[in-house]
Design a protein around this motif. Structure first.
Motif: not given
Lengths: 145, 223
Positions: A9-20
Motif C-alpha cells: 500500500a505504501f508503494d501506491i502512497i509513495a507514488s502520489s504526486l502530492s508527495f512529490d
C-alpha cells in the motif's frame, strides 16, 4: 523485465504526486494512470502501435519537436494492471494533446472501468516493466516565431 | 467618513513603515554558514535554496514567508487544489506551528530530502507524514485513507475489496507485532526491506549548487 515483488500500500502512497516535492523545483511532472484487464504484452503492443502512428517527422521553421514518453505497467491482481504514462521530455501541451487524442482513443478498447472480482488475493504480485516510446512530433504548434 | 478612512490609511502607512524599519524583516539570509553547519546543505546550496524560497514566498503575499496557499501554488501550480498530503507536509515543515514557513523551517525540513541526509531522518519524517492523526503509530484506517486519496488523484477507482486486500498484505508484512497498527520500529523494518518506499523522501535536485537553474528541456529518460 524486473523480478516480481509483492504489492505494498505504501508503494501506491509513495507514488502520489502530492508527495512529490520535486514539483517545487521542476516543471510539473506529467503523469497519467489507467487500468486495464488486458495482457501486458497487448498493452505494450498497443502503445507502440499508437506511437508508430504519431511518428511523423516534419520540420517547420527548421525545428523538430521531440516528445519522449515512458510507460510502466504494474500488475495489481491477476486480472488487472495499472498503466502509468508519463512525459519524459518535450512540450507539455504537446504531451497533453497526445494523451487526449491519440493515447486515449487508441487505448479505449483496453481500459476498464468496471472491475473484475478479485480471484486470489494471495496471488497479488507487482510486476514492473518499462518501455520507452520516442515520438517525433512536428513542432508547428509551439514554434511561434 | 471617507476623509476619516483616508486618515486612518495614512496613519497605518506611517506605522507600518516604522515597523519595517524596526522589524528585522523577513528573516533573510543572515548567515548561510549557520544553516550549512546544522544541515547537510553546503553554503551555496543554502543560498540557492534561499532564492527559491524568495520566489515561493512572494507569490501571494510578499512578506518573506510561505503560507499554505503559496505552498500549494508552488507544489501544484494552482492554489485551487487541496491535498491531504500537501497539508501533512506543510504541517511537518511548520515546526513553529504558526501556519507559516520561515526560511529556516523551510531549509531544515528540506534538508531531510537531500540525497546526503541520514536515512534515519528520512525514516522519521516519512513515519510522521503517514501518521495522519499523530498518535505515534500508523493505523489501518490512515493507510486506507491515503491509498484512496492517491488513487483519486489519478482518477482511478479500485474496488473496496481490492484496496482491502492490498492493505491486508501490507499489514501482514509490516505489522510484525500483530496489533493492527504500524509503529515506528515496524515502519523502520519495512522500509529497510523496501527502500523504494522512501523514494519520495529524496530530491536529487537539492544536490545541485543552484536549485533555480532551469533543468534542460530535453533530458535522458531514465528508469
Amino acid at each position: 523485465m524486473r523480478r516480481p515483488k509483492s504489492l505494498n500500500a505504501f508503494d501506491i502512497i509513495a507514488s502520489s504526486l502530492s508527495f512529490d516535492l520535486s514539483e517545487l523545483f521542476e516543471e510539473r511532472g506529467e503523469r497519467m494512470h489507467f487500468m486495464s484487464g488486458a495482457l501486458v504484452a497487448d498493452i505494450i503492443a498497443k502503445l507502440e502501435e499508437i506511437a508508430g502512428m504519431v511518428s511523423i517527422e516534419a520540420t517547420r521553421n527548421g525545428h523538430k519537436g521531440a516528445l519522449a514518453i515512458s510507460s510502466k505497467v504494474f500488475e495489481l491482481t491477476r486480472e488487472l494492471v495499472m498503466v502509468q504514462v508519463c512525459k519524459k521530455a518535450g512540450d507539455t501541451a504537446e504531451y497533453r494533446r497526445f494523451c487526449d487524442n491519440e493515447l486515449k482513443a487508441g487505448m479505449r478498447g483496453l481500459v476498464v472501468d468496471a472491475l473484475p472480482p478479485l480471484v486470489d488475493p494471495d496471488e497479488c504480485i507487482m510486476w514492473h516493466c518499462c518501455c520507452l516510446i520516442r515520438l517525433l512530433i512536428p513542432c508547428s504548434h509551439r514554434c511561434a516565431h | 467618513m471617507l476623509q476619516c478612512l483616508e486618515g486612518v490609511k495614512q496613519l497605518c502607512g506611517v506605522l507600518l513603515k516604522c515597523c519595517d524599519l524596526d522589524l528585522k524583516q523577513p528573516k533573510g539570509l543572515e548567515d548561510p554558514e549557520i544553516l550549512a553547519r546544522e544541515t547537510v546543505f553546503s553554503v551555496s546550496e543554502v543560498e540557492a535554496l534561499y532564492e527559491l524560497f524568495k520566489k515561493i514566498s512572494s507569490a501571494v503575499i510578499d512578506d518573506g514567508l510561505i503560507n499554505k496557499e503559496e505552498f500549494q501554488l508552488a507544489l501544484f501550480k494552482t492554489n485551487k487544489k487541496e491535498s491531504l498530503f500537501a497539508d501533512r507536509v506543510f504541517d511537518l515543515f511548520d515546526t513553529k506551528h504558526n501556519g507559516i514557513l520561515g526560511f529556516e523551517e523551510f531549509a531544515r525540513a528540506l534538508s531531510v530530502f537531500h540525497p546526503n541526509a541520514p536515512l534515519d531522518e528520512k525514516i522519521d519524517f516519512s513515519f510522521q507524514l503517514y501518521d495522519l492523526k499523530q498518535q505515534g503509530f500508523i493505523e489501518r484506517q490512515e493507510v486506507k485513507q491515503m491509498v484512496v486519496a492517491t488513487l483519486a488523484e489519478s482518477g482511478m477507482n479500485l474496488s473496496d475489496e481490492v484496496i482491502e486486500s492490498i492493505i491486508d498484505k501490507t499489514f501482514e508484512e509490516a505489522d510484525t507485532k500483530h496489533d493492527g497498527k504500524i509503529d515506528k520500529e515496524e515502519w523502520r523494518n519495512l522500509v529497510l526491506r523496501h527502500p523504494s518506499l522512501l523514494k519520495n523522501m529524496t530530491l536529487q535536485y537539492l544536490n545541485r549548487s543552484n536549485c533555480l537553474k532551469k533543468p534542460p528541456t530535453v533530458y535522458k529518460a531514465s528508469f
